[in-house]
Design a protein around this motif. Structure first.
Motif, PDB file in Angstrom:
ATOM      1  N   TRP A   4       0.839  -1.204   0.000  1.00 38.67           N
ATOM      2  CA  TRP A   4       0.000   0.000   0.000  1.00 38.67           C
ATOM      3  C   TRP A   4       0.873   1.253   0.000  1.00 38.67           C
ATOM      4  O   TRP A   4       1.782   1.392   0.796  1.00 38.67           O
ATOM      5  CB  TRP A   4      -0.929   0.000   1.214  1.00 38.67           C
ATOM      6  CG  TRP A   4      -1.951  -1.078   1.138  1.00 38.67           C
ATOM      7  CD1 TRP A   4      -1.872  -2.330   1.686  1.00 38.67           C
ATOM      8  CD2 TRP A   4      -3.193  -1.022   0.443  1.00 38.67           C
ATOM      9  NE1 TRP A   4      -2.996  -3.048   1.378  1.00 38.67           N
ATOM     10  CE2 TRP A   4      -3.838  -2.269   0.616  1.00 38.67           C
ATOM     11  CE3 TRP A   4      -3.839  -0.050  -0.307  1.00 38.67           C
ATOM     12  CZ2 TRP A   4      -5.075  -2.562   0.066  1.00 38.67           C
ATOM     13  CZ3 TRP A   4      -5.079  -0.335  -0.862  1.00 38.67           C
ATOM     14  CH2 TRP A   4      -5.685  -1.579  -0.670  1.00 38.67           C
ATOM     15  N   ARG A  90      -6.634  -1.328  -6.449  1.00 35.86           N
ATOM     16  CA  ARG A  90      -7.407  -1.240  -5.206  1.00 35.86           C
ATOM     17  C   ARG A  90      -6.991   0.012  -4.442  1.00 35.86           C
ATOM     18  O   ARG A  90      -5.814   0.385  -4.434  1.00 35.86           O
ATOM     19  CB  ARG A  90      -7.181  -2.473  -4.334  1.00 35.86           C
ATOM     20  CG  ARG A  90      -7.794  -3.700  -4.931  1.00 35.86           C
ATOM     21  CD  ARG A  90      -7.680  -4.942  -4.099  1.00 35.86           C
ATOM     22  NE  ARG A  90      -6.984  -4.765  -2.839  1.00 35.86           N
ATOM     23  CZ  ARG A  90      -6.422  -5.737  -2.162  1.00 35.86           C
ATOM     24  NH1 ARG A  90      -6.468  -6.959  -2.601  1.00 35.86           N
ATOM     25  NH2 ARG A  90      -5.805  -5.510  -1.025  1.00 35.86           N
ATOM     26  N   ARG A  92      -7.932   2.226  -0.606  1.00 35.53           N
ATOM     27  CA  ARG A  92      -8.605   2.229   0.690  1.00 35.53           C
ATOM     28  C   ARG A  92      -8.357   3.577   1.331  1.00 35.53           C
ATOM     29  O   ARG A  92      -7.384   4.281   1.009  1.00 35.53           O
ATOM     30  CB  ARG A  92      -8.118   1.083   1.567  1.00 35.53           C
ATOM     31  CG  ARG A  92      -6.721   1.241   2.079  1.00 35.53           C
ATOM     32  CD  ARG A  92      -6.304   0.060   2.931  1.00 35.53           C
ATOM     33  NE  ARG A  92      -4.963   0.289   3.474  1.00 35.53           N
ATOM     34  CZ  ARG A  92      -4.200  -0.661   3.978  1.00 35.53           C
ATOM     35  NH1 ARG A  92      -4.616  -1.902   3.997  1.00 35.53           N
ATOM     36  NH2 ARG A  92      -3.008  -0.365   4.465  1.00 35.53           N
ATOM     37  N   GLU A  94      -7.922   5.272   5.046  1.00 36.57           N
ATOM     38  CA  GLU A  94      -7.680   5.062   6.471  1.00 36.57           C
ATOM     39  C   GLU A  94      -7.488   6.412   7.138  1.00 36.57           C
ATOM     40  O   GLU A  94      -6.572   7.165   6.754  1.00 36.57           O
ATOM     41  CB  GLU A  94      -6.421   4.217   6.698  1.00 36.57           C
ATOM     42  CG  GLU A  94      -6.608   2.760   6.393  1.00 36.57           C
ATOM     43  CD  GLU A  94      -5.366   1.950   6.744  1.00 36.57           C
ATOM     44  OE1 GLU A  94      -5.389   0.748   6.478  1.00 36.57           O
ATOM     45  OE2 GLU A  94      -4.384   2.502   7.279  1.00 36.57           O
ATOM     46  N   ASN A 101      -2.977   0.365  -3.743  1.00 38.77           N
ATOM     47  CA  ASN A 101      -2.263  -0.910  -3.790  1.00 38.77           C
ATOM     48  C   ASN A 101      -1.723  -1.108  -5.194  1.00 38.77           C
ATOM     49  O   ASN A 101      -2.482  -1.323  -6.130  1.00 38.77           O
ATOM     50  CB  ASN A 101      -3.191  -2.058  -3.392  1.00 38.77           C
ATOM     51  CG  ASN A 101      -2.458  -3.363  -3.248  1.00 38.77           C
ATOM     52  OD1 ASN A 101      -1.574  -3.681  -4.038  1.00 38.77           O
ATOM     53  ND2 ASN A 101      -2.824  -4.132  -2.240  1.00 38.77           N
TER      54      ASN A 101
END
Length: 104
Positions: A4, A90, A92, A94, A101
């Motif tokens: 990541w 991908r 994400r 946080e 990714n």
């Protein structure tokens, strides 16, 4: 080593816009739609290689700035009747920070 890559705070990506991440594997466009969903695609239209990051984002799609070909942000596939696909990645979020990714 984590696959990541930290990109930026979500607020640094304009709604209905994109931010380009320059990587060893090429430029990746990280998109944000009106619902604050985030998607990542190779910054290349499957038709003529137009920079998708400069396209118009709507719903979960982007229109290529060169010829208006519509690409689905979730899959990277061109909308019928067009065909072709650009690579998707991908992402994400946080704590308000977008991560990408590069192995996906």
């Amino acid at each position: 080593m984590s696959p990541w890559l930290r990109v930026c705070p979500l607020d640094d990506i304009p709604r209905l816009g994109a931010r380009v991440v320059h990587t060893e594997i090429g430029d990746i466009a990280v998109f944000r739609n009106a619902e604050d969903e985030v998607f990542a695609l190779a910054d290349r239209c499957p038709h003529r290689g137009g920079p998708l990051s400069q396209g118009i984002v709507f719903d979960r799609r982007v229109a290529c700035p060169l010829h208006g070909r519509t690409i689905h942000l979730e899959s990277g596939e061109a909308q019928a009747p067009d065909d072709g696909c650009t690579r998707k990645y991908r992402v994400r979020i946080e704590k308000g920070v977008v991560h990408l990714n590069l192995q996906s």
